[in-house]
Write a protein that holds these residues in place. Structure first.
Motif, PDB file in Angstrom:
ATOM      1  N   VAL A  30      -1.772  25.332  45.929  1.00  0.00           N
ATOM      2  CA  VAL A  30      -2.394  26.170  44.890  1.00  0.00           C
ATOM      3  C   VAL A  30      -2.565  27.597  45.405  1.00  0.00           C
ATOM      4  CG1 VAL A  30      -4.536  26.566  43.616  1.00  0.00           C
ATOM      5  CG2 VAL A  30      -3.504  24.296  43.624  1.00  0.00           C
ATOM      6  N   ILE A  31      -2.967  27.768  46.643  1.00  0.00           N
ATOM      7  CA  ILE A  31      -3.125  29.109  47.217  1.00  0.00           C
ATOM      8  C   ILE A  31      -1.777  29.826  47.294  1.00  0.00           C
ATOM      9  CG2 ILE A  31      -3.707  30.380  49.322  1.00  0.00           C
ATOM     10  CD1 ILE A  31      -5.973  28.356  49.755  1.00  0.00           C
ATOM     11  N   ILE A  33       0.930  29.255  45.498  1.00  0.00           N
ATOM     12  CA  ILE A  33       1.373  29.563  44.132  1.00  0.00           C
ATOM     13  C   ILE A  33       0.594  30.746  43.566  1.00  0.00           C
ATOM     14  CG2 ILE A  33       1.422  28.664  41.767  1.00  0.00           C
ATOM     15  CD1 ILE A  33       2.176  25.933  42.986  1.00  0.00           C
ATOM     16  N   SER A  34      -0.691  30.821  43.859  1.00  0.00           N
ATOM     17  CA  SER A  34      -1.511  31.945  43.379  1.00  0.00           C
ATOM     18  C   SER A  34      -1.028  33.270  43.966  1.00  0.00           C
ATOM     19  CB  SER A  34      -2.981  31.730  43.738  1.00  0.00           C
ATOM     20  OG  SER A  34      -3.501  30.643  43.033  1.00  0.00           O
ATOM     21  N   VAL A  35      -0.706  33.276  45.253  1.00  0.00           N
ATOM     22  CA  VAL A  35      -0.210  34.494  45.898  1.00  0.00           C
ATOM     23  C   VAL A  35       1.119  34.916  45.271  1.00  0.00           C
ATOM     24  CG1 VAL A  35       0.717  35.413  48.066  1.00  0.00           C
ATOM     25  CG2 VAL A  35      -1.437  34.137  48.068  1.00  0.00           C
ATOM     26  N   ARG A  36       2.022  33.952  45.082  1.00  0.00           N
ATOM     27  CA  ARG A  36       3.321  34.262  44.473  1.00  0.00           C
ATOM     28  C   ARG A  36       3.155  34.746  43.029  1.00  0.00           C
ATOM     29  NH1 ARG A  36       7.551  29.695  46.696  1.00  0.00           N
ATOM     30  NH2 ARG A  36       7.490  30.379  48.864  1.00  0.00           N
ATOM     31  N   LEU A  37       2.266  34.144  42.301  1.00  0.00           N
ATOM     32  CA  LEU A  37       2.011  34.560  40.924  1.00  0.00           C
ATOM     33  C   LEU A  37       1.437  35.974  40.881  1.00  0.00           C
ATOM     34  CD1 LEU A  37       2.052  33.767  37.943  1.00  0.00           C
ATOM     35  CD2 LEU A  37      -0.243  32.812  38.232  1.00  0.00           C
ATOM     36  N   SER A  38       0.584  36.275  41.827  1.00  0.00           N
ATOM     37  CA  SER A  38       0.018  37.624  41.909  1.00  0.00           C
ATOM     38  C   SER A  38       1.123  38.654  42.174  1.00  0.00           C
ATOM     39  CB  SER A  38      -1.040  37.681  43.004  1.00  0.00           C
ATOM     40  OG  SER A  38      -1.504  39.002  43.164  1.00  0.00           O
ATOM     41  N   HIS A  41       3.169  39.063  39.055  1.00  0.00           N
ATOM     42  CA  HIS A  41       2.432  39.855  38.062  1.00  0.00           C
ATOM     43  C   HIS A  41       2.510  41.349  38.389  1.00  0.00           C
ATOM     44  CE1 HIS A  41      -0.422  40.739  34.949  1.00  0.00           C
ATOM     45  NE2 HIS A  41      -1.204  41.365  35.814  1.00  0.00           N
TER      46      HIS A  41
END
Length: 168
Positions: A30-31, A33-38, A41
């Motif tokens: 989850v961490i 994926i969150s970094v990649r999504l950031s 974005h």
């Protein structure tokens, strides 16, 4: 020891440990994926470049409209440039003066022939013959480097010099 849900305590401990390890792995995923999504974005925001478009399709449509407007403006500018070049070709911008002594026995180089022509060698040639007592001024039309009037050698030289001279 006791039983938990009908399982031996050792088995229950192993299952609990395995679940905790799985939760830890999922938390790390989850961490990541969150970094990649950031990052994604940020790239999307940079690509949208402050546009009012709500999605990529709308942005591409706006960009296509801007490109079409620039093409139309470029065509208009090219047409204006052609018109300016045509006008400049007709401008009497080639000027040459040929000074000479009209009377070899007396006087100085006060006589001259002045040619004022365009790129097509159209224009005028003026000749001023200066003597101590009098001054004569002649003007002759020139088309394609020639005149309907007889040209003197000095006038021909002035016309020839305009084709070698730089534009004024």
């Amino acid at each position: 020891m006791g039983e938990l849900f009908g399982l031996d305590a050792e088995v229950a401990g192993v299952i609990l440990l395995a679940c905790m390890a799985l939760i830890l792995v999922l938390f790390i995923l989850v961490i990541i994926i969150s970094v990649r999504l950031s990052k994604l974005h940020k790239l999307y925001t940079r690509m949208m470049n402050g546009s009012s478009a709500e999605n990529v399709e709308q942005l591409i449509g706006e960009m296509q409209e801007a490109i079409n407007a620039q093409k139309a403006e470029s065509q208009q500018t090219s047409a204006q440039l052609v018109s300016i070049r045509e006008t400049m070709a007709k401008m009497k911008s080639k000027v040459s003066i040929h000074r000479y002594n009209a009377f070899n026995d007396r006087g100085s180089d006060l006589s001259f022939s002045l040619a004022i022509l365009d790129d097509e060698q159209d224009g005028i040639v003026m000749t001023v013959i200066h003597s101590r007592e009098q001054m004569y001024v002649y003007g002759k039309p020139v088309e394609k480097g020639q005149s309907t009037y007889t040209l003197s050698p000095e006038e021909k030289e002035a016309i020839t010099q305009t084709s070698r001279s730089k534009q004024v």
